[in-house]
Every structure is written in C-alpha cells, then in structure tokens.
Motif scaffolding. Structure first.
Motif, PDB file in Angstrom:
ATOM      1  N   GLY A 132       0.820  -1.200   0.000  1.00  0.00           N
ATOM      2  CA  GLY A 132       0.000   0.000   0.000  1.00  0.00           C
ATOM      3  C   GLY A 132       0.856   1.252   0.000  1.00  0.00           C
ATOM      4  O   GLY A 132       1.940   1.277   0.587  1.00  0.00           O
ATOM      5  N   VAL A 133       0.371   2.301  -0.664  1.00  0.00           N
ATOM      6  CA  VAL A 133       1.104   3.570  -0.682  1.00  0.00           C
ATOM      7  C   VAL A 133       0.164   4.722  -0.383  1.00  0.00           C
ATOM      8  O   VAL A 133      -1.044   4.637  -0.591  1.00  0.00           O
ATOM      9  N   ASP A 134       0.746   5.807   0.125  1.00  0.00           N
ATOM     10  CA  ASP A 134       0.058   7.085   0.290  1.00  0.00           C
ATOM     11  C   ASP A 134       0.588   8.053  -0.763  1.00  0.00           C
ATOM     12  O   ASP A 134       1.762   7.983  -1.139  1.00  0.00           O
ATOM     13  N   VAL A 135      -0.283   8.940  -1.212  1.00  0.00           N
ATOM     14  CA  VAL A 135       0.094   9.900  -2.256  1.00  0.00           C
ATOM     15  C   VAL A 135      -0.144  11.308  -1.732  1.00  0.00           C
ATOM     16  O   VAL A 135      -1.243  11.628  -1.252  1.00  0.00           O
ATOM     17  N   TYR A 136       0.889  12.146  -1.830  1.00  0.00           N
ATOM     18  CA  TYR A 136       0.819  13.532  -1.394  1.00  0.00           C
ATOM     19  C   TYR A 136       0.949  14.436  -2.621  1.00  0.00           C
ATOM     20  O   TYR A 136       1.837  14.236  -3.460  1.00  0.00           O
ATOM     21  N   VAL A 137       0.086  15.411  -2.722  1.00  0.00           N
ATOM     22  CA  VAL A 137       0.164  16.424  -3.776  1.00  0.00           C
ATOM     23  C   VAL A 137       0.227  17.773  -3.073  1.00  0.00           C
ATOM     24  O   VAL A 137      -0.750  18.215  -2.462  1.00  0.00           O
ATOM     25  N   THR A 138       1.390  18.431  -3.135  1.00  0.00           N
ATOM     26  CA  THR A 138       1.614  19.660  -2.366  1.00  0.00           C
ATOM     27  C   THR A 138       2.275  20.708  -3.244  1.00  0.00           C
ATOM     28  O   THR A 138       2.736  20.435  -4.356  1.00  0.00           O
ATOM     29  N   ALA A 139       2.355  21.921  -2.715  1.00  0.00           N
ATOM     30  CA  ALA A 139       3.215  22.931  -3.323  1.00  0.00           C
ATOM     31  C   ALA A 139       4.664  22.456  -3.212  1.00  0.00           C
ATOM     32  O   ALA A 139       5.013  21.730  -2.269  1.00  0.00           O
ATOM     33  N   PRO A 140       5.536  22.814  -4.159  1.00  0.00           N
ATOM     34  CA  PRO A 140       6.935  22.377  -4.084  1.00  0.00           C
ATOM     35  C   PRO A 140       7.574  22.753  -2.755  1.00  0.00           C
ATOM     36  O   PRO A 140       7.474  23.895  -2.298  1.00  0.00           O
ATOM     37  N   GLY A 141       8.202  21.771  -2.132  1.00  0.00           N
ATOM     38  CA  GLY A 141       8.903  22.004  -0.876  1.00  0.00           C
ATOM     39  C   GLY A 141       8.047  21.970   0.363  1.00  0.00           C
ATOM     40  O   GLY A 141       8.565  22.071   1.477  1.00  0.00           O
ATOM     41  N   ALA A 142       6.739  21.817   0.216  1.00  0.00           N
ATOM     42  CA  ALA A 142       5.855  21.781   1.380  1.00  0.00           C
ATOM     43  C   ALA A 142       6.059  20.481   2.155  1.00  0.00           C
ATOM     44  O   ALA A 142       6.443  19.454   1.579  1.00  0.00           O
TER      45      ALA A 142
END
Length: 229
Positions: free
Chosen positions: A144-154
């Motif tokens: 299983g994996v988690d996916v993060y979508v953030t501003a660069p460097g957040a």
C-alpha cells in the motif's frame, strides 16, 4: 524527478487491421470502436509484442513504454502479450471494449505473475482552470502507498490518497492548474519512494503510473500519461 513521456517509448508500432475504415461501397458503414492505450509496466519482462485478436497492434514495446491511443473494434477483444519476436504468450485475456470509450491497459506485476490491468479513462474536460489527475499503482515492490500532492517544498501532511494497493486505480482528482510536488510513500510512513515535481496546465487530464526500477525493486519512478492536452 520525472521525465514527462508524451513521446512513444516504443521500438516499433504497427497497427494492423484493428479497425475497418469507412468505404462508399461498404453498406454496413464504419465499424464501432473504442480507444485503447497499452503500457508495459512489468519490470522484469522483456520487450513485448501486443496482439488484439489475431492482429499485431504493437511490437517491441520496452519497459515503461506507452503507446498512443489505438482505435479497436468494440466488443469482446482477445488481447495477448508476447515476448517480442516469439510465440511465448505471457498475457492472454478477453477485454470488453465499449463503443466510444477510452481505456488504458497495463501489463503489471513481475513476469512470473504478470496480469493485465484495465483502467477506463474519463475524458470529460475538467472545470475551468482545473486539471484532472489520477494515480495507478503498478509497482510490485510496494504494497500500500500514500500519495501527497503539495506545493513544491511543502511538508508531508495530509495525503490526498491513502493505502492505495498494488494494481489499484484511483479516481481522478481535480486540482487547480499550477506546479505541484507529487510524493508517494509506503502507507503510514514519510519515506518518499517517488518524488516528482510536475507543472499542470488548465484543461489537462493526466495519469501517473507508479513503477519499479527496471528488473524490479527500488528506486520507484513515475510514468506520466496524457489523456487530454
């Protein structure tokens, strides 16, 4: 970082008789079709040929290679994947194709357990100023994996997708156009397995496929596919 692969990572492409063309002498009219894209996501498999029914659709597809969309006659189609230049079939599956629909078919898993994964593409345009993005987990080295979508460097806080299992296809996420850092971690950890900074333009639809290193295992890497724009 990723290299966006709008290009074909194919040694050769041959679309042979998969559809019938409209003809003034053909009383039955044009053949009903759906669109199919093939992705080689089996990390320890050799280059492959792909047959639809008895016709070679693609030849010499390398690992992480992705075809363009190919029109395929609607109905139940026999899809076979063979090691290039041989009659050794590693996938033999019946795939239903609906008229007017769009599909991504991936060869997934290590060679000993290779399986097809069929994902239906949603080509409905995103809302004004938005982008549609989804993730396909095709990396057998990761559970299983988690996916993060953030501003660069957040910092890594609040994954947008959690505990995505192998061979899962997420729903499309709608996000404002812009530049994002997309990171994938084993579920419940902050150990980054994939780290890609991507710039999205309004109106785009993208699929991000998580894949193993060639041969299998780490480091993982994304393959970015374009459905629209």
């Amino acid at each position: 970082m990723y290299t966006a692969i709008r290009k074909l990572a194919l040694v050769g492409v041959a679309v042979l008789g998969l559809t019938a063309c409209s003809d003034d002498d053909d009383a039955t009219g044009p053949v009903a079709t759906g669109d199919v894209r093939i992705v080689h996501a089996s990390p320890n498999a050799p280059a492959v040929d792909v047959l639809v029914d008895d016709a070679y659709a693609l030849t010499g597809v390398a690992y992480r290679g992705a075809s363009m969309f190919i029109p395929v006659e609607a109905g139940s189609r026999r899809v076979r994947v063979r090691a290039t230049g041989t009659s050794t079939t590693v996938i033999d599956a019946e795939v239903p194709i609906t008229q007017g629909e769009s599909y991504t078919i991936l060869a997934t898993g290590l060679l000993a357990g290779i399986q097809p994964l069929v994902a239906e593409n949603d080509l409905t345009a995103p809302a004004a100023g938005q982008v549609k993005v989804r993730v396909i987990h095709a990396a057998p080295a990761a559970a299983g994996v988690d996916v993060y979508v953030t501003a660069p460097g957040a910092p890594l806080t609040g994954p947008v997708l959690t505990n995505v299992p192998f061979r899962a296809v997420s729903n499309y996420l709608s996000v404002p156009a812009g530049t994002y850092q997309i990171r994938v971690t084993p579920t419940g950890t902050t150990t980054v397995a994939i780290d890609a900074t991507v710039t999205f333009t309004a109106g785009q639809i993208r699929t991000i496929v998580a894949t193993d290193a060639p041969g299998g295992g780490a480091p993982l890497a994304p393959v970015v596919l374009a459905e629209l724009n």
